[in-house]
Design a protein around this motif. Structure first.
Motif, PDB file in Angstrom:
ATOM      1  N   LEU A 149       0.835  -1.200   0.000  1.00  0.00           N
ATOM      2  CA  LEU A 149       0.000   0.000   0.000  1.00  0.00           C
ATOM      3  C   LEU A 149       0.869   1.249   0.000  1.00  0.00           C
ATOM      4  O   LEU A 149       2.057   1.210   0.335  1.00  0.00           O
ATOM      5  CB  LEU A 149      -0.923   0.010   1.218  1.00  0.00           C
ATOM      6  N   SER A 150       0.264   2.363  -0.345  1.00  0.00           N
ATOM      7  CA  SER A 150       0.990   3.637  -0.352  1.00  0.00           C
ATOM      8  C   SER A 150       0.988   4.290   1.017  1.00  0.00           C
ATOM      9  O   SER A 150       1.747   5.233   1.261  1.00  0.00           O
ATOM     10  CB  SER A 150       0.358   4.589  -1.380  1.00  0.00           C
ATOM     11  N   ASN A 151       0.113   3.811   1.914  1.00  0.00           N
ATOM     12  CA  ASN A 151       0.028   4.364   3.267  1.00  0.00           C
ATOM     13  C   ASN A 151       0.030   3.237   4.288  1.00  0.00           C
ATOM     14  O   ASN A 151      -0.188   2.079   3.956  1.00  0.00           O
ATOM     15  CB  ASN A 151      -1.263   5.186   3.420  1.00  0.00           C
ATOM     16  N   LYS A 152       0.275   3.596   5.545  1.00  0.00           N
ATOM     17  CA  LYS A 152       0.296   2.596   6.598  1.00  0.00           C
ATOM     18  C   LYS A 152      -1.127   2.136   6.916  1.00  0.00           C
ATOM     19  O   LYS A 152      -1.983   2.949   7.263  1.00  0.00           O
ATOM     20  CB  LYS A 152       0.940   3.166   7.866  1.00  0.00           C
ATOM     21  N   ASP A 182      -3.355   5.573   7.866  1.00  0.00           N
ATOM     22  CA  ASP A 182      -2.981   6.751   8.646  1.00  0.00           C
ATOM     23  C   ASP A 182      -3.109   8.045   7.848  1.00  0.00           C
ATOM     24  O   ASP A 182      -2.849   9.127   8.371  1.00  0.00           O
ATOM     25  CB  ASP A 182      -1.543   6.601   9.169  1.00  0.00           C
ATOM     26  N   SER A 183      -3.507   7.962   6.577  1.00  0.00           N
ATOM     27  CA  SER A 183      -3.586   9.163   5.731  1.00  0.00           C
ATOM     28  C   SER A 183      -5.028   9.581   5.455  1.00  0.00           C
ATOM     29  O   SER A 183      -5.294  10.341   4.521  1.00  0.00           O
ATOM     30  CB  SER A 183      -2.881   8.892   4.398  1.00  0.00           C
ATOM     31  N   ASN A 184      -5.970   9.054   6.251  1.00  0.00           N
ATOM     32  CA  ASN A 184      -7.396   9.355   6.091  1.00  0.00           C
ATOM     33  C   ASN A 184      -7.996   8.742   4.837  1.00  0.00           C
ATOM     34  O   ASN A 184      -9.137   9.060   4.491  1.00  0.00           O
ATOM     35  CB  ASN A 184      -7.670  10.871   6.091  1.00  0.00           C
ATOM     36  N   ASN A 185      -7.252   7.879   4.137  1.00  0.00           N
ATOM     37  CA  ASN A 185      -7.809   7.158   2.997  1.00  0.00           C
ATOM     38  C   ASN A 185      -8.330   5.803   3.461  1.00  0.00           C
ATOM     39  O   ASN A 185      -7.814   5.211   4.410  1.00  0.00           O
ATOM     40  CB  ASN A 185      -6.758   6.925   1.907  1.00  0.00           C
ATOM     41  N   ILE A 186      -9.346   5.308   2.782  1.00  0.00           N
ATOM     42  CA  ILE A 186      -9.829   3.944   2.990  1.00  0.00           C
ATOM     43  C   ILE A 186      -9.734   3.217   1.658  1.00  0.00           C
ATOM     44  O   ILE A 186     -10.230   3.693   0.638  1.00  0.00           O
ATOM     45  CB  ILE A 186     -11.275   3.928   3.514  1.00  0.00           C
ATOM     46  N   PHE A 187      -9.048   2.071   1.677  1.00  0.00           N
ATOM     47  CA  PHE A 187      -8.900   1.268   0.471  1.00  0.00           C
ATOM     48  C   PHE A 187      -9.894   0.109   0.521  1.00  0.00           C
ATOM     49  O   PHE A 187     -10.079  -0.514   1.573  1.00  0.00           O
ATOM     50  CB  PHE A 187      -7.486   0.688   0.356  1.00  0.00           C
ATOM     51  N   THR A 188     -10.523  -0.201  -0.611  1.00  0.00           N
ATOM     52  CA  THR A 188     -11.287  -1.441  -0.725  1.00  0.00           C
ATOM     53  C   THR A 188     -10.508  -2.378  -1.643  1.00  0.00           C
ATOM     54  O   THR A 188     -10.026  -1.964  -2.697  1.00  0.00           O
ATOM     55  CB  THR A 188     -12.699  -1.210  -1.279  1.00  0.00           C
ATOM     56  N   GLY A 198     -11.014   8.735  -0.722  1.00  0.00           N
ATOM     57  CA  GLY A 198     -10.081   9.737  -0.213  1.00  0.00           C
ATOM     58  C   GLY A 198     -10.742  10.836   0.589  1.00  0.00           C
ATOM     59  O   GLY A 198     -11.969  10.988   0.613  1.00  0.00           O
ATOM     60  N   ASN A 199      -9.871  11.614   1.279  1.00  0.00           N
ATOM     61  CA  ASN A 199     -10.312  12.782   2.051  1.00  0.00           C
ATOM     62  C   ASN A 199     -11.355  12.432   3.103  1.00  0.00           C
ATOM     63  O   ASN A 199     -12.279  13.199   3.377  1.00  0.00           O
ATOM     64  CB  ASN A 199     -10.870  13.859   1.116  1.00  0.00           C
ATOM     65  N   THR A 200     -11.231  11.227   3.675  1.00  0.00           N
ATOM     66  CA  THR A 200     -12.144  10.866   4.755  1.00  0.00           C
ATOM     67  C   THR A 200     -11.634  11.458   6.059  1.00  0.00           C
ATOM     68  O   THR A 200     -10.618  12.155   6.104  1.00  0.00           O
ATOM     69  CB  THR A 200     -12.249   9.334   4.884  1.00  0.00           C
ATOM     70  N   PHE A 201     -12.314  11.140   7.142  1.00  0.00           N
ATOM     71  CA  PHE A 201     -11.962  11.713   8.429  1.00  0.00           C
ATOM     72  C   PHE A 201     -10.938  10.835   9.142  1.00  0.00           C
ATOM     73  O   PHE A 201     -10.797   9.651   8.842  1.00  0.00           O
ATOM     74  CB  PHE A 201     -13.226  11.882   9.272  1.00  0.00           C
TER      75      PHE A 201
END
Length: 642
Positions: A448-451, A468-474, A487-490
């Motif tokens: 992944l690009s983020n932790k 940890d970057s406020n993104n959610i991946f499916t 993207g840009n989630t809380f």
């Protein structure tokens, strides 16, 4: 074949062959426990094997389960001989025959004779007529066998076992007399002597069966079977509903296609009428102009024709003076005539009407070959997997470690879950999603690009991962490919997916967002330390509510709050199939088990399962198995309660 029956007893269906639909004769059963007349199943086997050209197996006529006969079983015509007899069904047939006073003497039947039985030998489990009973009593070995009159058995209010002798399935003709507790199998004398002589716990079959009908084990099996039947009924109804829904969708598409066609035809009719109106208007306007020009020219021609008549008459009948005067008069008007003629000639234009079609109209049939494409889309119906859960007492049962999976790293946030028969883990140091087989071997991974922080299942193959970057991946866990990024989630650490929404947990805030758009729908505050959350639906959830407190909230009301000094920094939370709540106490190194209403059941030391700082706990659906991740050691332990 079977004999026609008079259905009077409530277990008649149990005694009916599903092939010939009559009472069994010589009932035998398959591994799936479906029972048939020996002749019926023999005919079925020969027919099936002949069609499918198999020499090793056949399918049960009812459930289609494969019955493997093996390569060394000989001709399929002899397979029925190798199948075990159903002694229970035989005993029920005896019971029914006795109740109806239709029992035939077993000894006479063996000699192809038919006499009604009058008595029953409890030891031999056979019925006798008067003469055969006398003969039975004349032998030394059977003289003392207790005999009962069949009429007394019928009127006896107490339950009396009239079952025939149970014969060994491995050794033909040998009666089952013992039971091996070590291997849970019934034994004849040969079995006990040849195969189980070294077993420590071999008892009589009567002792093994004593009290079995009212035992907890029997009651549990009966309950499990009924529950399984209920689940299957619900699953069947679900399938029927899916079929009905699919048919409704097909009808809706029929209607939609028809509507689209009607709209297209209506639109083309409108275009046609518009073009016709334009043609009519142009035809009228151009026709009027051409008519006006023609009228002027016709008037000019009339004048010229009149001049011709006058001048020709003058030439033939007039005097020369008259001819001179008419010639001068006509010449004077010829100037005007010439101007009008020149003007009429110059204004003479050819007017044509053309239809300039666009490319789509010219090649409509080619370019609009279809108004759409029919696709069949399969999605997870979210029907729980049907399982027989191992007997487990969740509140008092022992906890056994059945597997340890070593994930590299120390002081690492690990989360995980069971998906089908595999384990899926998030590893925040490696920035990876890891997939392991049921036996603990690594299958694949996704960088992944983020932790990654936490993971939750969306459907049977799709999972969502918070970062940890406020993104959610499916992610599609079948082939470990990214589906989409929300993207840009809380801000969040732990989270869960319920009914089309994510509930995000972080510090002292819970945030509800749409799982399709990421738009916030609700937000609530806690008393802190809310790293993870468990939710049954958006208004029914459990989470940390302080550094040593966990609360359950239903419809915005706290239904219980659990506080304990040994619950330091609560992290992962999950619930077992009985509704008991489990909380990982990160700093105090233990797992707290609560009842569904928040009462403490027990505190499980993390060291008892081989870890130090429990971080995330997840139960396998409809199972007594769970996994726990360890922050300090980067280890995952898989346990079961039994």
């Amino acid at each position: 074949m079977a004999i026609a029956q008079d259905k009077t007893d409530n277990f008649d269906d149990l005694l009916t062959c599903t092939i010939c639909l009559e009472t069994f004769t010589r009932p035998i059963y398959l591994p799936c426990l479906h029972t048939f007349c020996k002749t019926c199943i023999n005919t079925y086997i020969k027919s099936t094997v002949g069609k499918e050209k198999t020499t090793t197996n056949f399918q049960c006529p009812i459930c289609r389960q494969n019955v493997l006969m093996g390569e060394s079983t000989g001709n399929p015509e002899t397979w029925a001989e190798k199948l075990p007899g159903n002694h229970f069904v035989t005993s029920m047939m005896d019971r029914q025959a006795i109740r109806r006073s239709e029992k035939i003497c077993d000894s006479c039947k063996a000699n192809n004779e038919s006499k009604n039985a009058l008595s029953w030998c409890i030891v031999c489990g056979e019925a006798f007529c008067e003469s055969c009973e006398k003969c039975h009593k004349s032998f030394k070995m059977t003289a003392k066998h207790p005999i009962m009159l069949l009429k007394d058995i019928v009127t006896n209010k107490e339950t009396l076992s009239i079952s025939s002798l149970i014969y060994c399935e491995e050794h033909s003709g040998e009666v089952v007399k013992a039971y091996c507790v070590d291997h849970s199998v019934p034994l004849c004398t040969l079995c006990a002597t040849l195969s189980h002589r070294k077993c420590e716990d071999v008892i009589t079959i009567e002792k093994a069966a004593s009290g079995i009908t009212k035992s907890e084990q029997a009651m549990k099996l009966s309950t499990d079977l009924k529950e399984t039947s209920k689940q299957l009924s619900e699953l069947i109804q679900k399938r029927r509903d899916l079929k009905t829904d699919f048919e409704k969708e097909a009808e809706a598409i029929f209607t939609k296609v028809s509507t689209i066609k009607d709209n297209i035809v209506e639109h083309l009719n409108t275009i046609e009428e518009r073009i016709k109106d334009e043609i009519t208007k142009s035809k009228k306007e151009v026709g009027l102009k051409l008519f006006e020009k023609s009228t002027e020219l016709e008037s000019l021609k009339s004048t010229v024709d009149n001049w011709i008549t006058i001048f020709d008459t003058c030439l033939q009948h007039g005097s020369e003076v008259q001819c001179l005067l008419e010639l001068n008069r006509i010449n004077e008007n010829k100037v005007t005539f010439g101007d009008v003629f020149a003007k009429g000639t110059s204004e003479m234009k050819n007017v044509s009407m053309l239809l300039e079609t666009n490319d789509l109209a010219e090649a409509f049939a080619d370019q609009v070959a279809s108004i759409g494409v029919i696709r069949l889309v399969e999605s997870d119906a979210r029907v729980p997997k049907l399982t027989f859960r191992k007997n487990a007492n969740f509140q008092t049962g022992n906890i056994n470690v059945i597997k340890v999976i070593e994930l590299t790293g120390q002081s690492v946030f690990l989360s995980g879950l069971f998906m089908r028969d595999e384990f899926i883990f998030t590893h925040n140091q490696l920035l990876k999603i890891l997939k392991y087989s049921h036996n603990g071997s690594r299958l694949s991974e996704l960088k992944l690009s983020n932790k990654p922080c936490d993971i939750d299942e969306i459907s049977g193959t799709i999972a969502a991962v918070s970062t940890d970057s406020n993104n959610i991946f499916t992610i599609n866990m079948n082939d470990m490919t990214m589906c989409r990024v929300i993207g840009n989630t809380f801000s969040s650490h732990g989270f869960c997916h319920v009914n089309g929404e994510f509930i995000l947990a972080r510090n002292n805030t819970l945030t509800w967002i749409s799982s399709s758009t990421g738009v916030k729908t609700e937000q609530a505050e806690t008393n802190g330390d809310t790293f993870y959350i468990y939710a049954q639906d958006r208004k029914n959830y459990i989470c940390a509510d302080g550094t040593n407190t966990v609360s359950k909230t239903v419809n915005d009301t706290k239904v219980f709050t659990y506080t304990n000094d040994k619950l330091q920094n609560p992290r992962g939370i999950d619930v077992d199939t009985d509704g008991n709540v489990y909380i990982c106490a990160f700093s105090s190194g233990n797992i707290h088990q609560l009842t569904k209403d928040g009462k403490l059941v027990r505190i499980i030391p993390a060291e008892s399962v081989g870890i130090k700082q429990p971080c995330v706990i997840r139960f396998k659906k409809n199972s007594n198995q769970f996994l726990v991740t360890c922050y300090q050691t980067g280890k995952v332990v898989v346990c079961e309660i039994f």
